[in-house]
Design a protein around this motif. Structure first.
Motif, PDB file in Angstrom:
ATOM      1  N   GLU A 109       0.825  -1.208   0.000  1.00  0.00           N
ATOM      2  CA  GLU A 109       0.000   0.000   0.000  1.00  0.00           C
ATOM      3  C   GLU A 109       0.858   1.258   0.000  1.00  0.00           C
ATOM      4  OE1 GLU A 109      -3.983  -1.799   2.101  1.00  0.00           O
ATOM      5  OE2 GLU A 109      -2.649  -0.593   3.336  1.00  0.00           O
ATOM      6  N   GLU A 131      -2.618  -6.242  -2.686  1.00  0.00           N
ATOM      7  CA  GLU A 131      -2.980  -5.028  -1.941  1.00  0.00           C
ATOM      8  C   GLU A 131      -2.649  -3.781  -2.749  1.00  0.00           C
ATOM      9  OE1 GLU A 131      -1.145  -7.446  -0.715  1.00  0.00           O
ATOM     10  OE2 GLU A 131      -2.198  -8.217   1.038  1.00  0.00           O
ATOM     11  N   TYR A 178      -5.312  -1.092  -3.403  1.00  0.00           N
ATOM     12  CA  TYR A 178      -5.126   0.265  -2.883  1.00  0.00           C
ATOM     13  C   TYR A 178      -5.333   1.299  -3.992  1.00  0.00           C
ATOM     14  CZ  TYR A 178      -3.018   4.267  -0.561  1.00  0.00           C
ATOM     15  OH  TYR A 178      -2.810   5.511  -0.014  1.00  0.00           O
TER      16      TYR A 178
END
Lengths: 350, 181, 248
Positions: free
Chosen positions: A11, A35, A39
């Motif tokens: 992230e 992720e 994100y």
């Protein structure tokens, strides 16, 4: 600088890209980097950017080609099997001299392998991967803060040299949470790109983005141009970090998260009175051959530690050039070496 | 000064959150922290765990073989991690879900009926906060106030009404600790 | 004296590398005419394929990118997403679009990418010397189907226009041919329409253009035109398979 946030590497990388002015991101889901697309799927719309989930890694890297050729700051990311699929595109991007950032949160291989962390894509990243004579600039962060710093640097280096830059992490770094700070100001002024295909208004020569050159003489000329550029990158962009190497008799060489583990082992060795030190390449290409080679004057031997079966050790041997023994300790398949294992190897060499 | 923690339990017991709350609270108190989860298919319904390092100095390895504290929220977690606690360290076990005695005699064992206590409080999901209260009381890795402040910051706005319940869970968790390690 | 026929401004004043009798030149001209008539040259970016048209970027007076084999729709997606107010078109052959690039074309179409795709189908691999294409007709001899395409082994020739017309997002899909003046006029209208759809409706448009390959078909140009009429059109029917809703 903003307040310290606790963020996952994946992230933090996405946020750093946004802060670096990246407004286009194309990728395909794969563990352990999902992720990052997750994100950016939330973040890009907030800044008027584009998040697009491509139909494949092949498509994603070619979308990067198109967007970069149109003058944009653009990024894609994946993990090892997906990075293999991107190799065709990377070769074309390098050949056409397009700036972009490609993230590899590497996992165990070969083949489908595992989803656990690995460094077994080192040779692919630093020695080619795709066809033809080309180089990627490869940056290897070892902490979440360094993920942020090197991501911002990656965009600048990509534009400066019109070259793809790879951020080489691993599943551990992507999943790990550590405190990070981001630069406050979002960069707005990007370097001019007069070569980009933005529509020909006759105020410049027609722009063509291509890696094709059918005349051997001209392709060789192009290759010479690329090699001159790579030589400049070698002169100006080598980065590394040293820890307690001043009087070190055993120099541990490791990058990325393994360097963190090795650092703990070096501390433990020092507590036992062993003169150990750590040499950590930050640029995997260009490789810090000279800086590492200089340590051979005083060190007794070198220990390369990697999450693979022995890849970077080839570069360590080139750097040491036969002057001292170079040993290797590796774990693979998604196994992560422990500080205790590394310490045991150091003790054997002390 | 450095402390290392492994929080382990079933997926759904909130063990990743326990680690994150400790990491945040320590960060707010000016410490260096790292948090790494187990990830992958085992997250779904199997056992989950995370490793947290809290230190006064730059953290080397975020990967920890011998943590100073293990929190086992269920039996498989105790089976997996009991042997790894550093001698002299702390082993916190959720005695509501673990029906055997720990084998280790060289560590401080703290038994916390976390699930039963949470059930008595009316919400089984705060079992992790009960255990966390015990962890903070035993290790002093962060202050109780720091932990409660972090909870306040991290609970989303629409869940702020759960704050008193969580506070109560933390307090009850502390009461199961008879000695600071 | 009033000129009645001139080179379109968007068509570069250079000789092409195409074989004598090849119809790529006609297709290039139709695209250039459409760009001129819509006055979009200065905001148009083309994407060239791998195949005979690999050097197409030399033949148009617009900015161009050369894509990897089959990836032109992905490259075009990247350009269009970076510069949404520009007009982006790909120029692809049947090996490029209907074989190695099937994933890219299907998904660009399915996303409704606002790009124009000119798909030239001549039922053979031209650039590499006459090998079997996914569009090669049943029984058609090529250098890799020397006994004629055996559909039991290779399957049937793929009809991309019909296949893509099953998708919801595309706005305009048509098949035309360039083997006669009448067909060329139809082709011109379809190609212009495919650019209009992008400019006005911000939608995906594709025109499949049946084209000849005299060299690799082993036919003189005129006979190639007839071969197209007699063999390709019966299997690849001409027409509009999808048109913008308001025009239905």
């Amino acid at each position: 600088m903003s307040e310290k946030l606790l963020m996952k590497g994946n992230e933090a990388l996405g946020e750093a890209a946004v802060r670096a002015g990246c407004r286009l991101y194309f990728a395909y889901p794969i563990t352990p980097q999902s992720e990052l697309p997750e994100y950016l799927s939330r973040r890009m719309p907030e800044v008027g950017g584009v998040f697009l989930q491509a139909e494949s890694e092949v498509a994603a890297i070619n979308m990067v080609y198109g967007a970069s050729g149109a003058g944009a700051r653009v990024m894609t990311s994946s993990s090892s099997p997906g990075i293999s699929l991107k190799q065709e595109g990377l070769s074309y991007i390098a050949g056409a001299e397009l700036p972009c950032v490609v993230v590899n949160m590497a996992r165990g291989g070969p083949g489908l392998g595992s989803i656990q962390p690995s460094q077994s894509d080192y040779l692919q990243a630093t020695k080619g991967g795709g066809h033809g004579d080309y180089r990627l600039i490869v940056l290897a962060p070892a902490s979440v803060q360094e993920v942020v710093d090197l991501t911002i640097l990656a965009f600048d280096l990509a534009d400066k040299y019109r070259n793809p830059v790879m951020i080489m992490g691993d599943g551990l770094l992507g999943q790990m949470m550590e405190p990070v700070t981001f630069p406050d100001e979002v960069k707005k002024e990007l370097p001019p790109k007069p070569w980009a295909t933005t529509g020909w208004t006759k105020d410049r020569p027609k722009n063509i983005i291509t890696s094709l050159e059918l005349q051997p003489e001209r392709l060789e000329e192009h290759n010479r141009h690329l090699q001159a550029k790579y030589a400049q990158i070698v002169r100006e962009e080598i980065r590394w970090d040293e820890y307690l190497t001043g009087d070190a008799e055993v120099v541990v060489v490791a990058y990325g998260t393994v360097a963190r583990i090795a650092r703990s082992a070096v501390d433990a060795a020092r507590e036992k009175g062993i003169k150990a030190g750590l040499f950590r390449p930050i640029t995997l290409w260009p490789y810090p051959y000279d800086a590492l080679g200089r340590l051979a004057d005083a060190a007794k031997n070198f220990l390369t530690v990697e999450m693979n079966c022995g890849q970077m050790v080839e570069d360590v041997r080139l750097a040491v050039d036969g002057r001292r023994p170079v040993y290797f300790y590796g774990r693979s398949g998604g196994m992560v070496p422990t500080p205790e294992e590394v310490l045991a190897e150091i003790e054997k060499l002390a | 000064m450095q402390q290392e923690f492994i929080f382990a339990g079933f997926g759904g017991q909130g063990v990743l959150l326990m680690g994150q709350l400790i990491a945040y609270a320590a960060l707010y108190e000016g410490k260096k922290v790292s948090w790494i989860p187990s990830y992958g298919p085992e997250m779904r319904g199997g056992t989950a765990n995370c490793t947290v390092v809290v230190s006064d100095h730059e953290i080397g390895s975020p990967v920890v073989t011998r943590p100073s504290c293990v929190v086992a929220m269920n039996l498989p977690s105790l089976d997996k991690f009991e042997d790894r606690v550093k001698p002299g360290g702390v082993l916190v076990i959720n005695s509501s879900m673990i029906n055997r005695e720990p084998r280790r005699t060289d560590v401080t064992v703290i038994k916390v009926p976390a699930t039963a206590t949470a059930t008595e409080l009316g919400n089984q999901r705060v079992a992790n906060m009960v255990a966390l209260g015990a962890v903070v009381e035993a290790t002093r890795v962060v202050s109780v106030e720091g932990l409660l402040d972090t909870l306040r910051k991290k609970l989303p706005a629409h869940h702020q009404d759960l704050l008193p319940l969580n506070q109560k869970a933390v307090e009850l968790g502390r009461s199961f600790v008879s000695q600071v390690v | 004296m009033k000129p009645v026929f001139t080179r379109p401004r968007s068509l570069a004043d250079v000789s092409t590398h195409y074989c004598p009798g090849c119809t790529h030149g006609i297709v290039h001209r139709l695209i250039a005419e459409a760009i001129d008539e819509l006055d979009i040259a200065e905001r148009t970016i083309g994407v060239a394929p791998v195949g005979c048209a690999v050097l197409a970027y030399n033949y148009f007076n617009v900015d161009f990118q050369e894509a990897a084999h089959g990836r032109a729709p992905a490259v075009a997606t990247g350009i269009k997403r970076a510069l949404p107010d520009r007009v982006v078109f790909t120029y692809q052959g049947d090996g490029d679009l209907a074989s190695i690039g099937t994933a890219e074309i299907v998904h660009a179409a399915n996303r409704g990418e606002a790009i124009t795709v000119i798909y030239v189908n001549n039922a053979i691999y031209g650039m590499t010397g006459g090998q079997m294409a996914p569009t090669t007709l049943a029984g058609q001899k090529t250098t890799t189907s020397p006994f004629g395409r055996d559909v039991e082994v290779c399957g049937y020739p793929i009809r991309m226009a019909e296949l893509l017309a099953t998708l919801v997002a595309p706005r305009y899909i048509a098949r035309v041919a360039v083997n006669s003046p009448a067909h060329i006029q139809q082709a011109k209208r379809a190609i212009k329409r495919a650019f209009e759809v992008q400019v006005n409706d911000h939608g995906f448009a594709l025109v499949e253009v049946l084209s000849t390959c005299p060299t690799n078909w082993g036919l003189p140009p005129k006979k190639a035109l007839a071969w197209l009429e007699e063999n390709m059109i019966p299997y690849y029917p001409l027409g509009e398979f999808k048109v913008p809703k308001e025009a239905e």
